[in-house]
Design a protein around this motif. Structure first.
Motif, PDB file in Angstrom:
ATOM      1  N   ILE A  18       0.841  -1.204   0.000  1.00  0.00           N
ATOM      2  CA  ILE A  18       0.000   0.000   0.000  1.00  0.00           C
ATOM      3  C   ILE A  18       0.872   1.249   0.000  1.00  0.00           C
ATOM      4  O   ILE A  18       0.614   2.205  -0.741  1.00  0.00           O
ATOM      5  CB  ILE A  18      -0.953  -0.006   1.215  1.00  0.00           C
ATOM      6  N   GLY A  19       1.911   1.254   0.814  1.00  0.00           N
ATOM      7  CA  GLY A  19       2.817   2.401   0.849  1.00  0.00           C
ATOM      8  C   GLY A  19       3.492   2.643  -0.488  1.00  0.00           C
ATOM      9  O   GLY A  19       3.670   3.789  -0.904  1.00  0.00           O
ATOM     10  N   GLY A  20       3.849   1.577  -1.182  1.00  0.00           N
ATOM     11  CA  GLY A  20       4.484   1.728  -2.490  1.00  0.00           C
ATOM     12  C   GLY A  20       3.519   2.159  -3.576  1.00  0.00           C
ATOM     13  O   GLY A  20       3.870   2.919  -4.477  1.00  0.00           O
ATOM     14  N   ALA A  21       2.292   1.693  -3.496  1.00  0.00           N
ATOM     15  CA  ALA A  21       1.314   1.991  -4.541  1.00  0.00           C
ATOM     16  C   ALA A  21       0.700   3.387  -4.396  1.00  0.00           C
ATOM     17  O   ALA A  21       0.360   4.023  -5.394  1.00  0.00           O
ATOM     18  CB  ALA A  21       0.205   0.941  -4.528  1.00  0.00           C
ATOM     19  N   TYR A  22       0.544   3.851  -3.172  1.00  0.00           N
ATOM     20  CA  TYR A  22      -0.165   5.117  -2.948  1.00  0.00           C
ATOM     21  C   TYR A  22       0.744   6.242  -2.475  1.00  0.00           C
ATOM     22  O   TYR A  22       0.277   7.243  -1.960  1.00  0.00           O
ATOM     23  CB  TYR A  22      -1.291   4.912  -1.928  1.00  0.00           C
ATOM     24  N   ASN A  23       2.046   6.109  -2.625  1.00  0.00           N
ATOM     25  CA  ASN A  23       2.978   7.125  -2.171  1.00  0.00           C
ATOM     26  C   ASN A  23       3.173   8.179  -3.249  1.00  0.00           C
ATOM     27  O   ASN A  23       3.721   7.916  -4.305  1.00  0.00           O
ATOM     28  CB  ASN A  23       4.323   6.494  -1.823  1.00  0.00           C
ATOM     29  N   GLN A  24       2.717   9.374  -2.970  1.00  0.00           N
ATOM     30  CA  GLN A  24       2.894  10.509  -3.889  1.00  0.00           C
ATOM     31  C   GLN A  24       3.378  11.703  -3.063  1.00  0.00           C
ATOM     32  O   GLN A  24       2.698  12.701  -2.927  1.00  0.00           O
ATOM     33  CB  GLN A  24       1.580  10.827  -4.598  1.00  0.00           C
ATOM     34  N   GLY A  25       4.558  11.555  -2.471  1.00  0.00           N
ATOM     35  CA  GLY A  25       5.054  12.591  -1.573  1.00  0.00           C
ATOM     36  C   GLY A  25       4.374  12.512  -0.219  1.00  0.00           C
ATOM     37  O   GLY A  25       4.400  13.433   0.565  1.00  0.00           O
ATOM     38  N   GLY A  26       3.752  11.422   0.054  1.00  0.00           N
ATOM     39  CA  GLY A  26       2.982  11.182   1.273  1.00  0.00           C
ATOM     40  C   GLY A  26       1.855  10.235   0.926  1.00  0.00           C
ATOM     41  O   GLY A  26       1.588   9.964  -0.248  1.00  0.00           O
ATOM     42  N   LEU A  27       1.198   9.733   1.899  1.00  0.00           N
ATOM     43  CA  LEU A  27       0.112   8.781   1.657  1.00  0.00           C
ATOM     44  C   LEU A  27      -1.122   9.530   1.181  1.00  0.00           C
ATOM     45  O   LEU A  27      -1.600  10.469   1.838  1.00  0.00           O
ATOM     46  CB  LEU A  27      -0.185   8.010   2.946  1.00  0.00           C
ATOM     47  N   SER A  28      -1.639   9.139   0.028  1.00  0.00           N
ATOM     48  CA  SER A  28      -2.820   9.804  -0.524  1.00  0.00           C
ATOM     49  C   SER A  28      -4.073   9.369   0.229  1.00  0.00           C
ATOM     50  O   SER A  28      -4.046   8.477   1.072  1.00  0.00           O
ATOM     51  CB  SER A  28      -2.963   9.454  -2.010  1.00  0.00           C
ATOM     52  N   THR A  29      -5.186  10.006  -0.093  1.00  0.00           N
ATOM     53  CA  THR A  29      -6.456   9.682   0.542  1.00  0.00           C
ATOM     54  C   THR A  29      -6.852   8.238   0.261  1.00  0.00           C
ATOM     55  O   THR A  29      -7.302   7.524   1.160  1.00  0.00           O
ATOM     56  CB  THR A  29      -7.567  10.631   0.040  1.00  0.00           C
ATOM     57  N   GLY A  30      -6.675   7.808  -0.964  1.00  0.00           N
ATOM     58  CA  GLY A  30      -6.971   6.417  -1.305  1.00  0.00           C
ATOM     59  C   GLY A  30      -6.075   5.450  -0.552  1.00  0.00           C
ATOM     60  O   GLY A  30      -6.508   4.371  -0.145  1.00  0.00           O
ATOM     61  N   GLY A  31      -4.832   5.834  -0.355  1.00  0.00           N
ATOM     62  CA  GLY A  31      -3.905   5.017   0.411  1.00  0.00           C
ATOM     63  C   GLY A  31      -4.313   4.915   1.872  1.00  0.00           C
ATOM     64  O   GLY A  31      -4.173   3.864   2.488  1.00  0.00           O
ATOM     65  N   GLY A  32      -4.813   6.011   2.411  1.00  0.00           N
ATOM     66  CA  GLY A  32      -5.301   5.993   3.795  1.00  0.00           C
ATOM     67  C   GLY A  32      -6.481   5.054   3.963  1.00  0.00           C
ATOM     68  O   GLY A  32      -6.557   4.297   4.932  1.00  0.00           O
ATOM     69  N   MET A  33      -7.378   5.098   2.981  1.00  0.00           N
ATOM     70  CA  MET A  33      -8.531   4.181   3.031  1.00  0.00           C
ATOM     71  C   MET A  33      -8.078   2.733   2.879  1.00  0.00           C
ATOM     72  O   MET A  33      -8.600   1.841   3.547  1.00  0.00           O
ATOM     73  CB  MET A  33      -9.543   4.548   1.951  1.00  0.00           C
ATOM     74  N   ALA A  34      -7.109   2.501   2.006  1.00  0.00           N
ATOM     75  CA  ALA A  34      -6.580   1.147   1.834  1.00  0.00           C
ATOM     76  C   ALA A  34      -5.890   0.675   3.115  1.00  0.00           C
ATOM     77  O   ALA A  34      -5.991  -0.493   3.491  1.00  0.00           O
ATOM     78  CB  ALA A  34      -5.615   1.103   0.659  1.00  0.00           C
ATOM     79  N   LEU A  35      -5.206   1.574   3.787  1.00  0.00           N
ATOM     80  CA  LEU A  35      -4.541   1.238   5.036  1.00  0.00           C
ATOM     81  C   LEU A  35      -5.559   0.876   6.119  1.00  0.00           C
ATOM     82  O   LEU A  35      -5.372  -0.101   6.854  1.00  0.00           O
ATOM     83  CB  LEU A  35      -3.674   2.408   5.486  1.00  0.00           C
ATOM     84  N   VAL A  36      -6.624   1.641   6.215  1.00  0.00           N
ATOM     85  CA  VAL A  36      -7.688   1.318   7.173  1.00  0.00           C
ATOM     86  C   VAL A  36      -8.313  -0.034   6.834  1.00  0.00           C
ATOM     87  O   VAL A  36      -8.588  -0.853   7.720  1.00  0.00           O
ATOM     88  CB  VAL A  36      -8.761   2.440   7.199  1.00  0.00           C
ATOM     89  N   GLY A  37      -8.504  -0.299   5.548  1.00  0.00           N
ATOM     90  CA  GLY A  37      -9.034  -1.598   5.128  1.00  0.00           C
ATOM     91  C   GLY A  37      -8.085  -2.735   5.473  1.00  0.00           C
ATOM     92  O   GLY A  37      -8.520  -3.817   5.884  1.00  0.00           O
ATOM     93  N   ALA A  38      -6.787  -2.509   5.323  1.00  0.00           N
ATOM     94  CA  ALA A  38      -5.794  -3.533   5.651  1.00  0.00           C
ATOM     95  C   ALA A  38      -5.794  -3.819   7.149  1.00  0.00           C
ATOM     96  O   ALA A  38      -5.706  -4.977   7.565  1.00  0.00           O
ATOM     97  CB  ALA A  38      -4.412  -3.090   5.191  1.00  0.00           C
ATOM     98  N   ILE A  39      -5.886  -2.798   7.956  1.00  0.00           N
ATOM     99  CA  ILE A  39      -5.928  -2.987   9.407  1.00  0.00           C
ATOM    100  C   ILE A  39      -7.189  -3.737   9.811  1.00  0.00           C
ATOM    101  O   ILE A  39      -7.149  -4.672  10.618  1.00  0.00           O
ATOM    102  CB  ILE A  39      -5.815  -1.642  10.140  1.00  0.00           C
ATOM    103  N   THR A  40      -8.321  -3.352   9.234  1.00  0.00           N
ATOM    104  CA  THR A  40      -9.583  -4.038   9.515  1.00  0.00           C
ATOM    105  C   THR A  40      -9.514  -5.498   9.076  1.00  0.00           C
ATOM    106  O   THR A  40      -9.930  -6.396   9.807  1.00  0.00           O
ATOM    107  CB  THR A  40     -10.750  -3.326   8.802  1.00  0.00           C
ATOM    108  N   GLY A  41      -8.971  -5.723   7.898  1.00  0.00           N
ATOM    109  CA  GLY A  41      -8.817  -7.091   7.409  1.00  0.00           C
ATOM    110  C   GLY A  41      -7.910  -7.918   8.301  1.00  0.00           C
ATOM    111  O   GLY A  41      -8.159  -9.102   8.537  1.00  0.00           O
ATOM    112  N   PHE A  42      -6.850  -7.306   8.819  1.00  0.00           N
ATOM    113  CA  PHE A  42      -5.934  -8.007   9.712  1.00  0.00           C
ATOM    114  C   PHE A  42      -6.639  -8.411  11.004  1.00  0.00           C
ATOM    115  O   PHE A  42      -6.468  -9.538  11.481  1.00  0.00           O
ATOM    116  CB  PHE A  42      -4.725  -7.126  10.017  1.00  0.00           C
ATOM    117  N   VAL A  43      -7.430  -7.519  11.556  1.00  0.00           N
ATOM    118  CA  VAL A  43      -8.162  -7.836  12.792  1.00  0.00           C
ATOM    119  C   VAL A  43      -9.139  -8.980  12.548  1.00  0.00           C
ATOM    120  O   VAL A  43      -9.230  -9.922  13.345  1.00  0.00           O
ATOM    121  CB  VAL A  43      -8.886  -6.578  13.335  1.00  0.00           C
ATOM    122  N   VAL A  44      -9.859  -8.920  11.433  1.00  0.00           N
ATOM    123  CA  VAL A  44     -10.806  -9.984  11.108  1.00  0.00           C
ATOM    124  C   VAL A  44     -10.064 -11.296  10.861  1.00  0.00           C
ATOM    125  O   VAL A  44     -10.471 -12.361  11.341  1.00  0.00           O
ATOM    126  CB  VAL A  44     -11.673  -9.587   9.888  1.00  0.00           C
TER     127      VAL A  44
END
Length: 69
Positions: free
Chosen positions: A28-54
């Motif tokens: 996610i960091g590699g795909a959504y890095n544009q001088g910082g984490l983009s909004t889509g990257g933030g949503m993907a990160l939240v999804g990854a954390i949620t998926g990890f918990v599940v």
């Protein structure tokens, strides 16, 4: 030191799940890095954390049934 087979299985599954989580975070960091984490990257990160918990919940329940049969 003598370790039960059940403990080794639990450790292997947990390490595998955490390794997968780290790989997803790096991807996610590699795909959504544009001088910082983009909004889509933030949503993907939240999804990854949620998926990890599940995933960890499902694995824990599955191991409880598998190891206690």
């Amino acid at each position: 030191m003598d370790v039960d087979r059940d403990t080794v299985v639990e450790i292997a599954v947990s390490v595998g799940a955490v390794g997968l989580f780290v790989a997803v975070i790096v991807a996610i960091g590699g795909a959504y890095n544009q001088g910082g984490l983009s909004t889509g990257g933030g949503m993907a990160l939240v999804g990854a954390i949620t998926g990890f918990v599940v995933l960890m919940s499902v694995l824990g329940i599955g191991l409880a049934y598998y190891l206690n049969r």
